[in-house]
Design an enzyme around this catalytic site. Structure first.
Site, PDB file in Angstrom:
ATOM      1  N   PHE A 230       0.618   9.284  -4.335  1.00 29.50           N
ATOM      2  CA  PHE A 230       2.052   9.346  -4.029  1.00 29.50           C
ATOM      3  C   PHE A 230       2.670  10.463  -4.875  1.00 29.50           C
ATOM      4  O   PHE A 230       3.627  10.257  -5.617  1.00 29.50           O
ATOM      5  CB  PHE A 230       2.763   8.014  -4.323  1.00 29.50           C
ATOM      6  CG  PHE A 230       2.090   6.809  -3.731  1.00 29.50           C
ATOM      7  CD1 PHE A 230       2.272   6.467  -2.398  1.00 29.50           C
ATOM      8  CD2 PHE A 230       1.258   6.007  -4.510  1.00 29.50           C
ATOM      9  CE1 PHE A 230       1.648   5.342  -1.852  1.00 29.50           C
ATOM     10  CE2 PHE A 230       0.621   4.886  -3.979  1.00 29.50           C
ATOM     11  CZ  PHE A 230       0.815   4.551  -2.645  1.00 29.50           C
ATOM     12  N   ASP A 252      -0.147  12.669  -0.854  1.00 33.19           N
ATOM     13  CA  ASP A 252       1.124  12.122  -0.388  1.00 33.19           C
ATOM     14  C   ASP A 252       1.123  12.098   1.144  1.00 33.19           C
ATOM     15  O   ASP A 252       0.500  12.954   1.780  1.00 33.19           O
ATOM     16  CB  ASP A 252       2.305  12.951  -0.888  1.00 33.19           C
ATOM     17  CG  ASP A 252       3.600  12.144  -0.890  1.00 33.19           C
ATOM     18  OD1 ASP A 252       3.956  11.612  -1.958  1.00 33.19           O
ATOM     19  OD2 ASP A 252       4.235  12.026   0.173  1.00 33.19           O
ATOM     20  N   CYS A 341       9.034   1.361  -9.236  1.00 37.96           N
ATOM     21  CA  CYS A 341      10.417   1.810  -9.409  1.00 37.96           C
ATOM     22  C   CYS A 341      11.380   0.887  -8.663  1.00 37.96           C
ATOM     23  O   CYS A 341      12.500   1.253  -8.356  1.00 37.96           O
ATOM     24  CB  CYS A 341      10.581   3.247  -8.921  1.00 37.96           C
ATOM     25  SG  CYS A 341      10.171   3.437  -7.184  1.00 37.96           S
TER      26      CYS A 341
END
Length: 400
Positions: A230, A252, A341
Protein backbone atom coordinates in the site's frame (compact mmCIF):
# COMPACT_ATOMS: atom_id res chain seq x y z
CA UNK A 1 -25.66 36.15 17.83
CA UNK A 2 -25.20 35.12 21.46
CA UNK A 3 -28.92 34.89 22.37
CA UNK A 4 -29.47 31.38 21.07
CA UNK A 5 -28.92 28.97 23.95
CA UNK A 6 -28.71 25.18 23.75
CA UNK A 7 -29.48 23.47 27.05
CA UNK A 8 -28.23 19.98 27.80
CA UNK A 9 -30.36 17.23 29.29
CA UNK A 10 -29.59 16.37 32.91
CA UNK A 11 -26.68 13.92 33.11
CA UNK A 12 -25.64 14.49 29.49
CA UNK A 13 -22.58 16.18 27.94
CA UNK A 14 -20.15 13.61 29.33
CA UNK A 15 -17.71 14.05 26.43
CA UNK A 16 -17.89 17.83 26.76
CA UNK A 17 -17.34 17.73 30.52
CA UNK A 18 -14.29 15.51 30.18
CA UNK A 19 -12.64 17.91 27.70
CA UNK A 20 -14.10 16.92 24.32
CA UNK A 21 -15.58 19.35 21.80
CA UNK A 22 -18.71 17.62 20.56
CA UNK A 23 -22.34 17.74 21.71
CA UNK A 24 -24.56 15.09 20.10
CA UNK A 25 -28.17 15.60 19.03
CA UNK A 26 -29.55 13.27 21.74
CA UNK A 27 -27.80 15.20 24.53
CA UNK A 28 -29.73 18.42 23.98
CA UNK A 29 -32.91 19.23 25.92
CA UNK A 30 -33.82 22.40 24.04
CA UNK A 31 -32.51 25.23 21.87
CA UNK A 32 -34.01 28.62 22.73
CA UNK A 33 -33.91 31.49 20.25
CA UNK A 34 -33.69 31.64 16.49
CA UNK A 35 -30.72 30.36 14.52
CA UNK A 36 -29.60 29.14 11.15
CA UNK A 37 -27.47 26.04 10.73
CA UNK A 38 -23.83 27.09 11.09
CA UNK A 39 -24.58 29.84 13.61
CA UNK A 40 -22.70 30.15 16.86
CA UNK A 41 -24.76 29.35 19.97
CA UNK A 42 -24.19 29.35 23.73
CA UNK A 43 -24.24 25.98 25.46
CA UNK A 44 -25.39 25.55 29.05
CA UNK A 45 -25.89 22.62 31.38
CA UNK A 46 -29.39 21.59 32.49
CA UNK A 47 -29.06 23.94 35.52
CA UNK A 48 -28.06 27.00 33.46
CA UNK A 49 -24.30 26.69 34.06
CA UNK A 50 -22.51 28.21 31.03
CA UNK A 51 -20.28 25.71 29.19
CA UNK A 52 -19.03 27.80 26.28
CA UNK A 53 -19.90 28.46 22.65
CA UNK A 54 -19.92 26.41 19.47
CA UNK A 55 -21.59 26.22 16.11
CA UNK A 56 -24.81 24.31 15.58
CA UNK A 57 -26.02 22.20 12.66
CA UNK A 58 -29.32 20.31 12.75
CA UNK A 59 -28.26 18.17 9.77
CA UNK A 60 -25.52 16.53 11.81
CA UNK A 61 -25.60 13.99 14.63
CA UNK A 62 -22.73 16.04 16.06
CA UNK A 63 -25.18 18.87 16.73
CA UNK A 64 -22.74 21.38 18.24
CA UNK A 65 -18.95 21.64 17.88
CA UNK A 66 -17.39 23.79 20.58
CA UNK A 67 -15.06 26.67 19.79
CA UNK A 68 -14.48 27.92 23.34
CA UNK A 69 -15.12 26.97 26.98
CA UNK A 70 -15.64 30.59 27.92
CA UNK A 71 -19.36 31.51 27.70
CA UNK A 72 -18.44 35.25 27.44
CA UNK A 73 -15.87 34.84 24.64
CA UNK A 74 -16.66 36.71 21.43
CA UNK A 75 -15.93 34.62 18.33
CA UNK A 76 -14.30 37.48 16.47
CA UNK A 77 -11.15 38.22 14.44
CA UNK A 78 -9.02 38.49 17.57
CA UNK A 79 -10.21 35.10 18.86
CA UNK A 80 -9.53 33.38 15.51
CA UNK A 81 -6.07 35.00 15.28
CA UNK A 82 -5.25 33.64 18.76
CA UNK A 83 -6.31 30.09 17.74
CA UNK A 84 -4.34 30.26 14.46
CA UNK A 85 -1.23 31.73 16.10
CA UNK A 86 -1.27 29.08 18.84
CA UNK A 87 -1.51 26.35 16.19
CA UNK A 88 1.46 27.76 14.23
CA UNK A 89 3.60 28.42 17.32
CA UNK A 90 3.04 24.82 18.43
CA UNK A 91 4.19 23.45 15.02
CA UNK A 92 7.37 25.54 15.16
CA UNK A 93 8.26 23.88 18.46
CA UNK A 94 7.46 20.25 17.65
CA UNK A 95 7.84 19.73 13.92
CA UNK A 96 9.76 20.44 10.78
CA UNK A 97 7.51 23.14 9.29
CA UNK A 98 8.76 22.81 5.68
CA UNK A 99 5.71 20.61 5.18
CA UNK A 100 3.36 19.88 8.07
CA UNK A 101 -0.23 19.89 9.23
CA UNK A 102 -0.73 23.42 10.52
CA UNK A 103 -4.31 23.06 11.80
CA UNK A 104 -5.72 19.73 12.93
CA UNK A 105 -9.39 20.45 13.63
CA UNK A 106 -10.57 19.65 17.15
CA UNK A 107 -7.00 19.11 18.43
CA UNK A 108 -6.32 22.81 17.66
CA UNK A 109 -9.72 23.87 19.04
CA UNK A 110 -10.92 24.76 15.53
CA UNK A 111 -13.30 21.85 14.95
CA UNK A 112 -13.94 20.59 11.44
CA UNK A 113 -11.04 22.23 9.59
CA UNK A 114 -7.69 20.81 8.52
CA UNK A 115 -4.90 22.85 6.90
CA UNK A 116 -1.75 21.23 5.49
CA UNK A 117 1.32 23.17 4.39
CA UNK A 118 3.29 21.71 1.49
CA UNK A 119 6.33 23.93 1.01
CA UNK A 120 4.76 27.28 -0.03
CA UNK A 121 1.22 25.98 -0.68
CA UNK A 122 -1.66 25.48 1.75
CA UNK A 123 -4.35 22.83 1.32
CA UNK A 124 -7.52 23.29 3.32
CA UNK A 125 -10.24 20.75 4.04
CA UNK A 126 -13.41 21.96 5.73
CA UNK A 127 -15.78 19.31 7.06
CA UNK A 128 -18.33 21.24 9.15
CA UNK A 129 -20.77 23.98 8.20
CA UNK A 130 -19.95 26.46 10.99
CA UNK A 131 -16.21 26.38 10.32
CA UNK A 132 -16.84 26.55 6.58
CA UNK A 133 -18.18 30.06 7.09
CA UNK A 134 -14.98 31.02 8.92
CA UNK A 135 -12.45 29.24 6.68
CA UNK A 136 -11.46 32.19 4.49
CA UNK A 137 -10.82 34.32 7.58
CA UNK A 138 -8.81 31.49 9.16
CA UNK A 139 -6.70 31.10 5.99
CA UNK A 140 -6.03 34.81 5.67
CA UNK A 141 -5.03 35.02 9.36
CA UNK A 142 -2.74 32.00 8.88
CA UNK A 143 -1.01 33.70 5.95
CA UNK A 144 -0.52 36.84 8.09
CA UNK A 145 0.91 34.85 11.02
CA UNK A 146 3.31 32.98 8.71
CA UNK A 147 4.32 36.20 6.96
CA UNK A 148 5.54 37.47 10.36
CA UNK A 149 8.06 34.58 10.16
CA UNK A 150 9.03 35.53 6.60
CA UNK A 151 7.00 32.72 4.98
CA UNK A 152 5.13 33.59 1.79
CA UNK A 153 2.31 31.32 0.69
CA UNK A 154 1.97 31.30 -3.10
CA UNK A 155 -1.39 29.57 -3.27
CA UNK A 156 -4.25 27.89 -1.42
CA UNK A 157 -6.19 24.88 -2.68
CA UNK A 158 -9.37 23.52 -1.14
CA UNK A 159 -9.93 19.76 -0.89
CA UNK A 160 -13.35 19.69 0.76
CA UNK A 161 -14.29 16.64 -1.30
CA UNK A 162 -14.70 14.17 1.58
CA UNK A 163 -18.07 12.38 1.74
CA UNK A 164 -18.55 13.26 5.44
CA UNK A 165 -19.53 16.77 4.31
CA UNK A 166 -22.85 15.29 3.17
CA UNK A 167 -23.62 14.39 6.80
CA UNK A 168 -23.45 18.14 7.47
CA UNK A 169 -25.82 18.86 4.57
CA UNK A 170 -22.96 20.33 2.53
CA UNK A 171 -21.90 19.85 -1.09
CA UNK A 172 -18.49 18.40 -1.91
CA UNK A 173 -16.11 21.04 -3.21
CA UNK A 174 -12.62 21.12 -4.67
CA UNK A 175 -10.80 24.08 -6.24
CA UNK A 176 -8.57 27.11 -5.80
CA UNK A 177 -9.12 29.58 -2.97
CA UNK A 178 -7.77 32.67 -4.68
CA UNK A 179 -5.57 32.79 -7.78
CA UNK A 180 -4.81 29.49 -9.61
CA UNK A 181 -1.28 28.03 -9.44
CA UNK A 182 0.60 24.88 -10.44
CA UNK A 183 -0.89 22.16 -8.17
CA UNK A 184 2.17 19.89 -8.42
CA UNK A 185 4.33 20.92 -5.48
CA UNK A 186 7.81 19.63 -4.62
CA UNK A 187 8.48 18.98 -0.94
CA UNK A 188 11.32 17.41 1.04
CA UNK A 189 10.82 15.25 4.13
CA UNK A 190 13.47 13.24 6.02
CA UNK A 191 15.85 13.98 3.13
CA UNK A 192 13.46 12.47 0.54
CA UNK A 193 11.97 14.61 -2.22
CA UNK A 194 8.39 14.18 -3.44
CA UNK A 195 6.10 15.72 -6.01
CA UNK A 196 2.79 16.25 -4.24
CA UNK A 197 -0.34 16.56 -6.33
CA UNK A 198 -2.60 18.69 -4.13
CA UNK A 199 -5.39 18.60 -6.71
CA UNK A 200 -5.68 14.86 -7.45
CA UNK A 201 -3.72 13.13 -4.68
CA UNK A 202 -5.57 11.28 -1.89
CA UNK A 203 -7.04 13.42 0.95
CA UNK A 204 -4.93 16.62 0.84
CA UNK A 205 -2.30 15.12 -1.49
CA UNK A 206 0.22 13.47 0.84
CA UNK A 207 0.12 11.75 4.24
CA UNK A 208 2.20 13.90 6.58
CA UNK A 209 1.16 11.95 9.70
CA UNK A 210 3.69 9.14 9.05
CA UNK A 211 6.70 11.51 8.80
CA UNK A 212 8.68 10.20 11.79
CA UNK A 213 7.44 6.61 11.38
CA UNK A 214 9.02 6.62 7.92
CA UNK A 215 12.24 7.83 9.55
CA UNK A 216 12.07 4.98 12.09
CA UNK A 217 11.82 2.47 9.20
CA UNK A 218 14.64 4.21 7.30
CA UNK A 219 17.03 3.25 10.10
CA UNK A 220 16.33 -0.50 9.71
CA UNK A 221 16.96 -0.81 5.98
CA UNK A 222 20.73 -0.78 5.48
CA UNK A 223 21.51 -3.52 2.92
CA UNK A 224 17.97 -4.90 3.20
CA UNK A 225 15.50 -6.41 0.74
CA UNK A 226 12.25 -4.53 1.42
CA UNK A 227 8.57 -4.96 0.55
CA UNK A 228 6.34 -1.90 0.99
CA UNK A 229 2.62 -2.68 0.73
CA UNK A 230 0.00 0.00 0.00
CA UNK A 231 2.86 2.31 -0.95
CA UNK A 232 0.56 5.15 -2.15
CA UNK A 233 3.11 7.60 -3.64
CA UNK A 234 6.13 5.58 -2.51
CA UNK A 235 6.99 7.30 0.76
CA UNK A 236 7.99 4.31 2.94
CA UNK A 237 9.73 2.66 -0.05
CA UNK A 238 11.82 5.77 -0.71
CA UNK A 239 12.75 6.15 2.97
CA UNK A 240 13.91 2.52 2.84
CA UNK A 241 15.96 3.38 -0.26
CA UNK A 242 17.52 6.39 1.45
CA UNK A 243 18.27 4.17 4.45
CA UNK A 244 20.51 2.04 2.22
CA UNK A 245 18.18 -0.78 1.16
CA UNK A 246 19.62 -3.11 -1.48
CA UNK A 247 16.29 -3.34 -3.30
CA UNK A 248 12.73 -2.25 -2.57
CA UNK A 249 9.42 -3.29 -4.08
CA UNK A 250 6.51 -0.91 -3.49
CA UNK A 251 2.98 -2.13 -4.26
CA UNK A 252 -0.28 -0.24 -4.66
CA UNK A 253 -3.61 -0.89 -6.40
CA UNK A 254 -3.81 2.69 -7.69
CA UNK A 255 -2.27 3.25 -11.13
CA UNK A 256 -2.04 6.99 -10.39
CA UNK A 257 -0.31 6.32 -7.06
CA UNK A 258 2.23 3.97 -8.66
CA UNK A 259 2.95 6.45 -11.46
CA UNK A 260 3.59 9.19 -8.88
CA UNK A 261 5.76 6.80 -6.85
CA UNK A 262 7.91 6.07 -9.93
CA UNK A 263 8.24 9.80 -10.56
CA UNK A 264 9.33 10.26 -6.93
CA UNK A 265 11.92 7.48 -7.29
CA UNK A 266 13.36 9.26 -10.35
CA UNK A 267 13.38 12.56 -8.45
CA UNK A 268 15.60 10.91 -5.78
CA UNK A 269 17.75 8.99 -8.32
CA UNK A 270 16.64 5.69 -6.77
CA UNK A 271 14.85 4.12 -9.74
CA UNK A 272 17.58 1.44 -9.99
CA UNK A 273 16.89 0.15 -6.44
CA UNK A 274 13.30 1.13 -5.72
CA UNK A 275 10.66 -0.23 -8.09
CA UNK A 276 6.87 -0.17 -8.02
CA UNK A 277 4.15 -2.56 -9.04
CA UNK A 278 0.44 -1.88 -9.55
CA UNK A 279 -1.34 -4.84 -7.92
CA UNK A 280 -3.87 -5.81 -5.27
CA UNK A 281 -1.85 -6.51 -2.12
CA UNK A 282 -4.34 -9.16 -0.91
CA UNK A 283 -3.74 -11.13 -4.15
CA UNK A 284 -0.01 -10.47 -4.37
CA UNK A 285 1.11 -11.59 -0.88
CA UNK A 286 -0.07 -15.24 -1.20
CA UNK A 287 1.56 -15.32 -4.65
CA UNK A 288 4.91 -14.09 -3.23
CA UNK A 289 4.60 -16.69 -0.47
CA UNK A 290 4.05 -19.49 -3.02
CA UNK A 291 7.18 -18.34 -4.87
CA UNK A 292 9.13 -18.63 -1.61
CA UNK A 293 10.04 -14.91 -1.49
CA UNK A 294 11.49 -13.64 1.80
CA UNK A 295 12.22 -10.05 2.87
CA UNK A 296 14.36 -8.40 5.54
CA UNK A 297 11.73 -5.72 6.08
CA UNK A 298 7.99 -5.78 5.27
CA UNK A 299 5.94 -2.58 5.62
CA UNK A 300 2.13 -2.62 5.81
CA UNK A 301 0.46 0.79 5.56
CA UNK A 302 -3.10 -0.03 4.46
CA UNK A 303 -5.91 2.49 4.02
CA UNK A 304 -8.49 2.62 6.83
CA UNK A 305 -10.40 -0.66 6.47
CA UNK A 306 -13.15 0.83 8.63
CA UNK A 307 -14.64 4.30 8.78
CA UNK A 308 -17.49 3.41 11.15
CA UNK A 309 -18.22 1.28 14.19
CA UNK A 310 -20.47 -1.01 12.13
CA UNK A 311 -17.72 -2.26 9.85
CA UNK A 312 -15.11 -2.98 12.55
CA UNK A 313 -15.63 -6.76 12.38
CA UNK A 314 -14.81 -6.89 8.67
CA UNK A 315 -11.86 -4.56 9.23
CA UNK A 316 -10.43 -6.89 11.87
CA UNK A 317 -10.52 -9.71 9.30
CA UNK A 318 -8.71 -7.50 6.77
CA UNK A 319 -5.98 -6.44 9.23
CA UNK A 320 -5.55 -10.01 10.50
CA UNK A 321 -5.24 -11.42 6.98
CA UNK A 322 -2.80 -8.76 5.78
CA UNK A 323 -0.58 -9.07 8.88
CA UNK A 324 -0.56 -12.87 8.75
CA UNK A 325 0.43 -12.78 5.06
CA UNK A 326 3.03 -10.07 5.68
CA UNK A 327 4.57 -11.94 8.61
CA UNK A 328 5.03 -15.09 6.53
CA UNK A 329 7.19 -13.10 4.11
CA UNK A 330 9.60 -11.80 6.78
CA UNK A 331 12.91 -13.64 7.14
CA UNK A 332 13.77 -15.02 10.56
CA UNK A 333 15.19 -12.02 12.44
CA UNK A 334 13.75 -9.52 9.93
CA UNK A 335 11.34 -6.69 10.68
CA UNK A 336 7.66 -5.92 10.21
CA UNK A 337 6.35 -2.34 10.30
CA UNK A 338 2.55 -2.35 10.49
CA UNK A 339 -0.09 0.26 11.11
CA UNK A 340 -3.76 1.19 11.18
CA UNK A 341 -5.01 4.69 10.42
CA UNK A 342 -8.61 4.00 11.46
CA UNK A 343 -9.84 5.73 14.61
CA UNK A 344 -12.34 2.87 15.16
CA UNK A 345 -9.60 0.24 15.13
CA UNK A 346 -8.50 1.02 18.67
CA UNK A 347 -5.04 0.37 20.07
CA UNK A 348 -6.37 -2.68 21.98
CA UNK A 349 -8.16 -4.13 18.96
CA UNK A 350 -5.21 -3.57 16.65
CA UNK A 351 -2.76 -5.10 19.13
CA UNK A 352 -4.99 -8.15 19.62
CA UNK A 353 -5.41 -8.57 15.84
CA UNK A 354 -1.63 -8.58 15.25
CA UNK A 355 -1.23 -11.10 18.06
CA UNK A 356 -3.74 -13.41 16.35
CA UNK A 357 -1.99 -12.93 13.00
CA UNK A 358 1.38 -13.86 14.54
CA UNK A 359 -0.13 -16.99 16.05
CA UNK A 360 -1.61 -18.04 12.67
CA UNK A 361 1.72 -17.38 10.92
CA UNK A 362 3.67 -19.27 13.65
CA UNK A 363 5.89 -16.26 14.24
CA UNK A 364 7.08 -14.66 17.46
CA UNK A 365 7.16 -10.90 17.75
CA UNK A 366 9.70 -8.76 19.57
CA UNK A 367 8.41 -5.21 19.78
CA UNK A 368 10.99 -2.65 18.68
CA UNK A 369 8.72 0.34 19.16
CA UNK A 370 5.15 1.60 19.17
CA UNK A 371 4.40 4.98 17.66
CA UNK A 372 1.43 7.17 16.75
CA UNK A 373 0.95 10.06 14.33
CA UNK A 374 3.58 12.83 13.98
CA UNK A 375 3.32 15.62 16.58
CA UNK A 376 1.93 18.12 14.05
CA UNK A 377 -1.21 15.92 14.36
CA UNK A 378 -1.54 16.28 18.15
CA UNK A 379 -3.78 13.92 20.07
CA UNK A 380 -6.19 15.89 22.23
CA UNK A 381 -7.05 13.81 25.26
CA UNK A 382 -10.85 13.43 25.59
CA UNK A 383 -11.24 14.00 21.82
CA UNK A 384 -10.82 10.35 20.86
CA UNK A 385 -11.19 11.00 17.13
CA UNK A 386 -7.85 12.88 17.17
CA UNK A 387 -6.02 9.62 18.07
CA UNK A 388 -6.20 7.44 14.99
CA UNK A 389 -2.76 6.23 13.83
CA UNK A 390 -1.25 3.15 15.48
CA UNK A 391 2.19 2.07 14.27
CA UNK A 392 4.28 -0.90 15.39
CA UNK A 393 7.74 -2.10 14.46
CA UNK A 394 8.51 -5.72 15.37
CA UNK A 395 11.43 -8.03 14.94
CA UNK A 396 9.95 -11.27 13.60
CA UNK A 397 11.40 -14.51 14.93
CA UNK A 398 10.51 -18.02 13.74
CA UNK A 399 9.09 -20.29 16.45
CA UNK A 400 11.87 -22.68 17.25
Amino acid sequence: MGETVATLKKGEGRMLKSGGLWVFDNEIESVGGTFENGDIVCVQDFDGYGMGKGFINENSKIRIRMLTRNPDQEIDEEFLRMRVKNAWDYRKRVSDTGSCRVIFGEADFLPGIVVDKFSDVLVVQSLALGIDRLKERIISLLKEVMAEDGITIRGVYERSDAKVRRQEGMELYKGFLGAPFDTKVEIEENGVRYMVDVCDGQKTGFFLDQKYNRLAVQRLCQGAKVLDCFTHTGSFALNAGLGGAKNVLGVDASELGVEQARENARLNHMEDRVEFLCADVFDLLPELERKGEQYDVVILDPPAFTKSRNSVKNAIKGYREINMRGLKLVKDGGFLATCSCSHFMTYELFTQTIQQAAKSAHKRLRQVEYRTQAPDHPILWAADESYYLKFYIFQVVDEK
